[in-house]
Design an enzyme around this catalytic site. Structure first.
Site, PDB file in Angstrom:
ATOM      1  N   HIS A 140       0.973  -1.229   0.009  1.00  0.00           N
ATOM      2  CA  HIS A 140       0.070  -0.099  -0.117  1.00  0.00           C
ATOM      3  C   HIS A 140       0.905   1.428  -0.062  1.00  0.00           C
ATOM      4  CE1 HIS A 140      -0.577   0.144   4.882  1.00  0.00           C
ATOM      5  NE2 HIS A 140       0.618   0.917   4.441  1.00  0.00           N
TER       6      HIS A 140
ATOM      7  N   GLU B 186      -4.911   0.359  -0.226  1.00  0.00           N
ATOM      8  CA  GLU B 186      -4.723  -1.022   0.257  1.00  0.00           C
ATOM      9  C   GLU B 186      -5.146  -1.941  -1.183  1.00  0.00           C
ATOM     10  OE1 GLU B 186      -3.435  -1.347   2.879  1.00  0.00           O
ATOM     11  OE2 GLU B 186      -4.840  -1.199   4.599  1.00  0.00           O
TER      12      GLU B 186
END
Ligand code: F6R
Length: 226
Positions: free
Chosen positions: A127, A132
């Protein structure tokens, strides 16, 4: 690594005293911030006109909370340099309207003329900011759900894992990629994901891989603990 990254930031600040600097929290940039503080103390760099925008902030934490990223930035950098606090920007994790908060943040960045230099760390899951791994790249600043691996990685800063917020506000991949220049700092703890990055496969499952498409990105990576 931190010294070299700090020297690059210092160079850009000397070329543009009103630099718009994107900043990251986490353990990795702490050395970079220490070096910037040292350069500021001896008068080699001046933060008087510098404007900063941080990548992300946890939802639900007030800025007075020691686990908030605002608190972290004050402690690790802002309180020790000659920056005007009004020029330091972080998203508010307790904003009444999250949507407005995110939109206003994008507007504030645009009003400042865009980010000149964005500092990034990288998560073990790839990330950047709190973007994410996912099936798609998300463009702009928004609320994100943190993955179990990020919650596990960040629990070291909290008393217990349950205390780690489950959501955060984060600049999007598009926000980050709009920066005119990017530097990423990574230590030996990120070896696995850094090896993955070297494969040059761009995939939203490794969000940092998008940096292969950035025209002006420097990676400072130490692959051994020294
Ligand atoms: C923090 C951030 C994160 C961190 C990453 C690495 O603002 O945006 O992407 O850079 O989680 O954190 P450390 O350096 O603590 O391993």
């Amino acid at each position: 690594m931190s010294k070299r990254a700090a020297n690059l930031v210092a160079d850009r600040m000397s070329k543009k005293p009103s630099l718009v600097l994107g900043l990251a929290t986490g353990s990795t940039p702490v050395g970079l911030y220490e070096n910037l503080i040292a350069l500021n103390k001896v008068g080699k760099i001046d933060f008087k006109q510098v404007r900063t925008f941080n990548l992300d902030e946890y939802c639900g934490l007030k800025k007075s909370d020691p686990q908030s990223y605002r608190y972290f930035m004050n402690e690790k950098l802002f309180n020790h340099i000659n920056i005007d606090m009004d020029n330091t920007h972080l998203l508010s994790g307790v904003a009444k309207s999250i949507e407005n908060e995110c939109e206003d943040y994008e507007k504030a960045i645009a009003k400042a003329g865009g980010i000149d230099l964005q500092v990034l760390g990288i998560g073990s899951n790839g990330h950047i900011g709190f973007n994410e791994p996912d099936d798609v790249f998300h463009n702009r600043t928004r609320q994100v759900l943190l993955t179990p691996s990020t919650i596990r990685a960040n629990k070291r800063f909290f008393e217990k894992e349950e205390d780690v917020p489950k959501t955060a506000l984060s600049m999007g991949i598009g926000t980050i990629m709009s920066a005119r220049e990017i530097i990423l700092v990574a230590g030996a703890d990120k070896r696995e994901v850094m090896e993955k990055l070297k494969e040059e496969v761009v995939s939203p499952q490794v969000p940092a891989s998008i940096l292969h498409y950035h025209p002006n990105c420097t990676i400072f990576y130490v692959d051994e603990t020294i």
